[in-house]
Design an enzyme around this catalytic site. Structure first.
Site, PDB file in Angstrom:
ATOM      1  N   CYS A 246       3.172   8.476   1.189  1.00 27.10           N
ATOM      2  CA  CYS A 246       3.449   7.583   2.325  1.00 27.10           C
ATOM      3  C   CYS A 246       3.825   6.223   1.757  1.00 27.10           C
ATOM      4  CB  CYS A 246       2.214   7.502   3.213  1.00 27.10           C
ATOM      5  SG  CYS A 246       2.431   6.402   4.620  1.00 27.10           S
TER       6      CYS A 246
ATOM      7  N   CYS B  88       3.994  -6.591   8.969  1.00 29.54           N
ATOM      8  CA  CYS B  88       4.947  -6.089   9.962  1.00 29.54           C
ATOM      9  C   CYS B  88       5.050  -7.074  11.111  1.00 29.54           C
ATOM     10  CB  CYS B  88       4.493  -4.728  10.502  1.00 29.54           C
ATOM     11  SG  CYS B  88       5.685  -3.980  11.629  1.00 29.54           S
TER      12      CYS B  88
ATOM     13  N   CYS C 277      -3.113   6.545   9.026  1.00 33.27           N
ATOM     14  CA  CYS C 277      -2.067   5.832   9.761  1.00 33.27           C
ATOM     15  C   CYS C 277      -2.602   4.560  10.386  1.00 33.27           C
ATOM     16  CB  CYS C 277      -1.558   6.680  10.924  1.00 33.27           C
ATOM     17  SG  CYS C 277      -0.708   8.117  10.420  1.00 33.27           S
TER      18      CYS C 277
ATOM     19  N   LEU D 222       6.596   7.007  19.754  1.00 35.91           N
ATOM     20  CA  LEU D 222       6.688   6.919  21.216  1.00 35.91           C
ATOM     21  C   LEU D 222       5.398   6.316  21.776  1.00 35.91           C
ATOM     22  CD1 LEU D 222       8.281   7.637  23.816  1.00 35.91           C
ATOM     23  CD2 LEU D 222       7.201   9.903  23.716  1.00 35.91           C
TER      24      LEU D 222
ATOM     25  N   CYS E 119       2.351  -4.001  17.247  1.00 36.79           N
ATOM     26  CA  CYS E 119       1.722  -2.960  18.060  1.00 36.79           C
ATOM     27  C   CYS E 119       0.221  -3.244  18.119  1.00 36.79           C
ATOM     28  CB  CYS E 119       1.998  -1.583  17.465  1.00 36.79           C
ATOM     29  SG  CYS E 119       3.759  -1.271  17.280  1.00 36.79           S
TER      30      CYS E 119
ATOM     31  N   GLU F 180       0.827  -1.198   0.000  1.00 35.44           N
ATOM     32  CA  GLU F 180       0.000   0.000   0.000  1.00 35.44           C
ATOM     33  C   GLU F 180       0.862   1.249   0.000  1.00 35.44           C
ATOM     34  OE1 GLU F 180      -3.362   0.138   2.215  1.00 35.44           O
ATOM     35  OE2 GLU F 180      -3.802  -1.976   1.858  1.00 35.44           O
TER      36      GLU F 180
ATOM     37  N   CYS G 281      -2.478  -1.325  15.852  1.00 38.15           N
ATOM     38  CA  CYS G 281      -2.174  -1.129  14.427  1.00 38.15           C
ATOM     39  C   CYS G 281      -2.735  -2.258  13.571  1.00 38.15           C
ATOM     40  CB  CYS G 281      -0.662  -1.040  14.240  1.00 38.15           C
ATOM     41  SG  CYS G 281      -0.154  -0.997  12.512  1.00 38.15           S
TER      42      CYS G 281
HETATM   43  N1  SAH Z   1       6.365   0.928  11.571  1.00 42.89           N
HETATM   44  C1  SAH Z   1       6.746   2.290  11.692  1.00 42.89           C
HETATM   45  C2  SAH Z   1       6.203   3.153  10.591  1.00 42.89           C
HETATM   46  C3  SAH Z   1       4.792   2.881  10.128  1.00 42.89           C
HETATM   47  S1  SAH Z   1       3.510   3.189  11.276  1.00 42.89           S
HETATM   48  C4  SAH Z   1       6.346   2.843  13.033  1.00 42.89           C
HETATM   49  O1  SAH Z   1       5.584   2.200  13.731  1.00 42.89           O
HETATM   50  O2  SAH Z   1       6.814   3.915  13.384  1.00 42.89           O
HETATM   51  C5  SAH Z   1       3.368   4.959  11.177  1.00 42.89           C
HETATM   52  C6  SAH Z   1       2.703   5.600  12.393  1.00 42.89           C
HETATM   53  O3  SAH Z   1       1.330   5.235  12.474  1.00 42.89           O
HETATM   54  C7  SAH Z   1       3.341   5.179  13.709  1.00 42.89           C
HETATM   55  O4  SAH Z   1       3.665   6.318  14.470  1.00 42.89           O
HETATM   56  C8  SAH Z   1       2.248   4.387  14.386  1.00 42.89           C
HETATM   57  O5  SAH Z   1       2.346   4.520  15.785  1.00 42.89           O
HETATM   58  C9  SAH Z   1       1.002   5.020  13.827  1.00 42.89           C
HETATM   59  N2  SAH Z   1      -0.186   4.172  13.882  1.00 42.89           N
HETATM   60  C10 SAH Z   1      -0.255   2.847  13.793  1.00 42.89           C
HETATM   61  N3  SAH Z   1      -1.535   2.428  13.870  1.00 42.89           N
HETATM   62  C11 SAH Z   1      -2.293   3.536  14.016  1.00 42.89           C
HETATM   63  C12 SAH Z   1      -3.701   3.765  14.136  1.00 42.89           C
HETATM   64  N4  SAH Z   1      -4.584   2.758  14.095  1.00 42.89           N
HETATM   65  N5  SAH Z   1      -4.127   5.039  14.263  1.00 42.89           N
HETATM   66  C13 SAH Z   1      -3.253   6.058  14.246  1.00 42.89           C
HETATM   67  N6  SAH Z   1      -1.920   5.903  14.133  1.00 42.89           N
HETATM   68  C14 SAH Z   1      -1.446   4.646  14.025  1.00 42.89           C
HETATM   69 FE1  SF4 Z   2       4.548  -2.228  12.588  1.00 49.77          FE
HETATM   70 FE2  SF4 Z   2       2.206  -0.978  12.860  1.00 49.77          FE
HETATM   71 FE3  SF4 Z   2       3.880  -1.106  14.933  1.00 49.77          FE
HETATM   72 FE4  SF4 Z   2       4.513   0.447  12.832  1.00 49.77          FE
HETATM   73  S1  SF4 Z   2       2.764   0.711  14.226  1.00 49.77           S
HETATM   74  S2  SF4 Z   2       5.858  -1.002  13.915  1.00 49.77           S
HETATM   75  S3  SF4 Z   2       3.620  -0.787  11.150  1.00 49.77           S
HETATM   76  S4  SF4 Z   2       2.869  -2.852  13.942  1.00 49.77           S
END
Ligand code: SAH
Ligand code: SF4
Length: 388
Positions: free
Chosen positions: A146, A153, A378, A258, A157, A110, A160
């Site tokens: 983006c 991944c 995001c 963070l 998290c 994506e 996510c």
């Molecule tokens: N994997 C990397 C970059 C991709 S995620 C990382 O985690 O930094 C990009 C951003 O989207 C990260 O700051 C993550 O915390 C945020 N993110 C992930 N899931 C999200 C969600 N459901 N709503 C808003 N931000 C989210």
């Molecule tokens: Fe991976 Fe999503 Fe965590 Fe970014 S926020 S490191 S894409 S699991």
């Protein structure tokens, strides 16, 4: 199964070697080496680079600066351009477009185009425009792309959507930079003329695919002419990656996800904290030599009731102060996804959180969600609508 008329499987020749050798992703010596058998002079390689990375040709036959026999010879030897192809487009009311882009094996990743975009790269809402009519091509003065670095991944998290896929595979440098090329081509955008920002914040953890990611950055900053100062990479806090990144001469700006005011809260939503604590991440970040006026971005996804209280904001202030890193905080209201057990923060809590950081001297911005309606925001990237 086919995508856009092209076979998804790579054809194997009699020796069992891949007969389709993609050139996109190679430049300089890599390109000379790959095409060694043709004994090309340096200027021929440069012509090819211009065709690949400026004109973004789809086929070797389109490299019109080369004599026809040369094009035919190279194609007959099994080489192809291999520019990643947009196989599906979703358009949002706010002008954002989300694409499924096919990699070398036909699997899709994506990529998101945000005209006038606030991808968080500036940390402010410089634009109040809503993007307007996406139909007309040049309805934007700047844009943010983006970019994804992996399919899926591994970091897991809890908030996510991409995490739900698990890690499927790494992308190659050509596939990472190729997302940008495919989108620029579609939008008729030219980095030399148009203001294009890149954020490596799509699917995947860039620092767990470090070599390909950095090779893509060099390609983008080199022949694709996007200044590295217009690129931002976001990491969940992979310490060895941050330490390598600190040594790079050409590098994007750095953002750290963070997302929590302390290790305890962070462990609950980002299990990676058990491997590297916030303090360890901060120590690594401090090794990154900053350019003039450069600041580290701390991204902070606000989850209703979990990390959005005023005492959390106060803790974030102390954390940032103690770290002694020139910083700003990008607040992101959590974007919901199916099967993810969190709630969005209240709008007034977001505003109060931001205010609390600001009044204590920590620059804080609220990132405008883009393309929520098409799952482009995001953490909403999960190949929705893909053929898999
Ligand atoms: N994997 C990397 C970059 C991709 S995620 C990382 O985690 O930094 C990009 C951003 O989207 C990260 O700051 C993550 O915390 C945020 N993110 C992930 N899931 C999200 C969600 N459901 N709503 C808003 N931000 C989210
Ligand atoms: Fe991976 Fe999503 Fe965590 Fe970014 S926020 S490191 S894409 S699991």
């Amino acid at each position: 199964m086919t995508t856009g008329g092209k076979p998804l499987t790579t054809i194997l020749d009699a020796r069992g070697a891949a007969s389709e050798r993609p050139l996109f992703g190679l430049w300089n010596e890599e390109l000379s080496e790959a095409l060694q058998e043709f004994g090309l002079l340096r200027y021929r390689i440069r012509q090819l680079e211009t065709a690949l990375y400026r004109q973004k040709v789809a086929e070797i036959g389109e490299v019109t600066t080369w004599p026809r026999e040369l094009r035919e010879k190279v194609a007959a030897a099994g080489f192809r351009v291999g520019l990643p192809e947009i196989v599906e487009t979703f358009r949002s009311g706010d002008g954002t477009e989300r694409y499924l882009i096919a990699g070398n094996d036909g699997q899709t990743v994506e990529t998101v185009w945000m005209p006038e975009g606030d991808g968080g790269e500036e940390g402010d809402s410089a634009s109040n425009s809503d993007g307007g009519d996406a139909e007309s091509k040049k309805n934007w003065s700047r844009a943010t792309i983006c970019v994804s670095s992996q399919i899926g991944c591994a970091v897991n998290c809890q908030f996510c959507l991409t995490a739900k896929l698990g890690i499927i595979r790494n992308l190659t440098a050509g596939e990472i930079a190729g997302q940008v090329a495919a989108v620029l081509k579609r939008q008729e955008a030219e980095p030399g003329r148009d203001r294009i920002n890149l954020v490596f914040m799509g699917m995947g953890e860039p620092f767990l695919n470090y070599d390909a990611f950095m090779a893509a950055v060099r390609l983008l900053a080199g022949p694709m002419e996007i200044p590295e100062s217009r690129m931002t990479v976001s990491t969940s806090g992979i310490v060895p990656g941050i330490l390598r990144f600190a040594q790079e001469k050409v590098r994007p700006k750095l953002a750290i996800s963070l997302n929590a005011p302390n290790d305890e809260v962070r462990e609950g939503i980002m299990p990676v904290t058990r491997k590297w604590s916030i303090a360890e991440v901060m120590d690594a970040v401090r090794q990154v030599p900053l350019r003039q006026r450069e600041r580290i971005t701390f991204e902070y996804v606000l989850l209703g009731g979990v990390n959005d209280r005023l005492e959390h904001a106060d803790e974030v202030v102390r954390l940032v102060r103690r770290a002694q890193i020139p910083a700003k905080v990008n607040l992101i209201a959590w974007n919901p996804g199916p099967g993810i057990p969190f709630t969005m923060p209240q709008a007034e809590d977001v505003a109060r959180f931001q205010e609390r950081l600001r009044e204590q001297g920590v620059p804080a911005f609220v990132r405008r969600p883009r393309g929520r309606d098409i799952y482009a925001a995001c953490g909403q990237l999960k190949k929705t609508g893909s053929q898999g």
